[in-house]
Structure formats: C-alpha cells, structure tokens
Design a protein around this motif. Structure first.
Motif, mmCIF file in Angstrom:
data_model
loop_
_atom_site.group_PDB
_atom_site.id
_atom_site.type_symbol
_atom_site.label_atom_id
_atom_site.label_comp_id
_atom_site.label_asym_id
_atom_site.label_seq_id
_atom_site.Cartn_x
_atom_site.Cartn_y
_atom_site.Cartn_z
ATOM 1 N N LEU A 8 0.824 -1.208 0.000
ATOM 2 C CA LEU A 8 0.000 0.000 0.000
ATOM 3 C C LEU A 8 0.858 1.258 0.000
ATOM 4 O O LEU A 8 0.537 2.252 -0.663
ATOM 5 C CB LEU A 8 -0.930 0.006 1.216
ATOM 6 N N ALA A 9 1.986 1.206 0.739
ATOM 7 C CA ALA A 9 2.892 2.357 0.780
ATOM 8 C C ALA A 9 3.477 2.623 -0.606
ATOM 9 O O ALA A 9 3.613 3.783 -1.028
ATOM 10 C CB ALA A 9 4.005 2.103 1.795
ATOM 11 N N GLU A 10 3.826 1.555 -1.345
ATOM 12 C CA GLU A 10 4.363 1.715 -2.701
ATOM 13 C C GLU A 10 3.300 2.276 -3.648
ATOM 14 O O GLU A 10 3.594 3.090 -4.527
ATOM 15 C CB GLU A 10 4.882 0.375 -3.220
ATOM 16 N N ILE A 11 2.061 1.829 -3.460
ATOM 17 C CA ILE A 11 0.962 2.329 -4.294
ATOM 18 C C ILE A 11 0.756 3.812 -4.055
ATOM 19 O O ILE A 11 0.570 4.605 -4.994
ATOM 20 C CB ILE A 11 -0.328 1.541 -4.013
ATOM 21 N N ARG A 12 0.811 4.227 -2.797
ATOM 22 C CA ARG A 12 0.643 5.649 -2.475
ATOM 23 C C ARG A 12 1.773 6.486 -3.065
ATOM 24 O O ARG A 12 1.560 7.621 -3.516
ATOM 25 C CB ARG A 12 0.571 5.827 -0.966
#
Length: 228
Positions: A8-12
């Motif tokens: 999720l952090a990479e997606i953000r």
C-alpha cells in the motif's frame, strides 16, 4: 485478502502519476500496443494508469516507460451449464439468441472477467474489487475499465459529422422575406426554367443556371449574369 501495508505504501508513492481519463480521452483497453494480445490472451493485458496504453504480459515490464500502476484485464470463455430439457424450452419464435427463440452457439458459453491492480517494479497484484486501495486509484481503475476503447471511439467518430462555420458565412448578408424550397428537385432557373446545373445565391435566394459545360451539361450563364 487484506493488502500488505508495504505494498500500500508503494501504491501511495505512485499516486502522483495516476490520471483518471475523461469521456474524450483515448484509452487503449482493448489490445497491446506492441502485439495483438487482448484481454482474452492467456496473460491478458495491462493498461497503464498513467498513459492509458496497454501492454501484454511479455511487454509490461520492459516497455512500459517506467509506469508503475496498471489495470490487469483478463477475460476468458467458459461453457454454460446445460439447462434441463423440457417441453417448455421448445422454441416459440422464429429467431436465434432471443427469449423463446432458438439457441445460438454464442449462448453456449459466457465471458468471465478478472481484474486486478498490478504494481511495478514489485510485480505484485491486488485482486479487485479492493476497498483498501486509495480513492484516486479506485477511480482511475474504474474509469479505465469502463472507458470506450480507442477503436470504438474511432468507429463512433467516423459516423459523427463535424459541422464547421465557413468564413464566408460569418459576414453573409441575407435579404428579409426570402423563401427557398428545402427540396432541390423543385428548383428551376429563374431565367430559363432549366433544372440542372443550378446555382443558388444565398443572399437574395436567386436560382440561376450555370455556364454551359464542355461535357454537355446544360446552362446559360444566368447565375453569373445575376451576380454581375
């Protein structure tokens, strides 16, 4: 299945590159731009949420120009379960593929659709729908998925007539009270009564014959004389 927090952090991090297409944007969601692969190919296609270009499984990692988030589209056909035979199922209409009609080959199978968010360079997939994803990403995924394909847009625009104002029409002066039949077959030359090779004066409504043509088309020059 919950999405891993690190993913999720990479997606953000990739969200600044995400764009939501509008109705008039071109989205290539029907075929890879480097091959003939479609969503029905074994690996499906990957549509960039940045450029809206599509890539096959063989091209998405090497030719997607650094884009990170993609809609992974996969489709395949599966046979439908055969309905039990009964007297009620007998055709009652002389038609194919409609209620009460004969079954067609196309009704023997159904299309199954599988969508996912694909993330590079991790190569990770998030099955959709997934409410845990950021709202902007969800909007882009849905817009790309439901957008008319570039081919469909081209076919549609081919049938849409573009009407442009002529530079001559902008300053055209028309006399009041002029009435012209909307049916050209009723037009006649005001001088000779001829019905071919006619010219219409858009200012005063005068209809006159053109000049005699070398290949035999009638004309007496009435329109030119009226202009002069």
């Amino acid at each position: 299945m919950p999405v891993d927090e690190s993913l999720l952090a990479e997606i953000r991090k990739a969200m600044p590159t995400v764009k939501v297409p509008g109705a008039y944007d071109v989205v290539h969601n029907e075929e890879c731009i480097f091959s003939t692969d479609t969503p029905f190919a074994p690996g499906g296609i990957y549509v960039s949420l940045t450029s809206w270009l599509s890539y096959s499984e063989a091209h998405v990692r090497t030719r997607s120009r650094g884009d990170r988030l993609f809609l992974h589209l996969r489709k395949w056909r599966e046979p439908k379960a055969a309905a039990p035979a009964s007297a009620d199922a007998a055709p009652t209409k002389l038609a194919i593929g409609v209620d009460g009609g004969f079954a067609s080959e196309g009704t023997a199978a159904e299309t199954v659709v599988e969508n996912a968010l694909f993330v590079l360079p991790q190569g990770a997939s998030v099955a959709l729908p997934c409410p845990e994803l950021p709202e902007l990403v969800l909007q882009a995924l849905e817009a790309v998925r439901t957008h008319a394909s570039s081919f469909a847009q081209e076919q549609s625009s081919a049938w849409e007539e573009e009407i442009r104002e002529s530079k001559y029409a902008r300053a055209l002066e028309q006399e009041a009270g002029v009435r012209i039949s909307p049916e050209p077959s009723q037009w006649v030359c005001a001088e000779s009564g001829e019905r071919e090779n006619l010219w219409l004066n858009l200012s005063d409504g005068y209809i006159g014959s053109g000049r005699q043509q070398a290949f035999g088309m009638g004309g007496n020059g009435a329109a030119l004389r009226h202009y002069q």
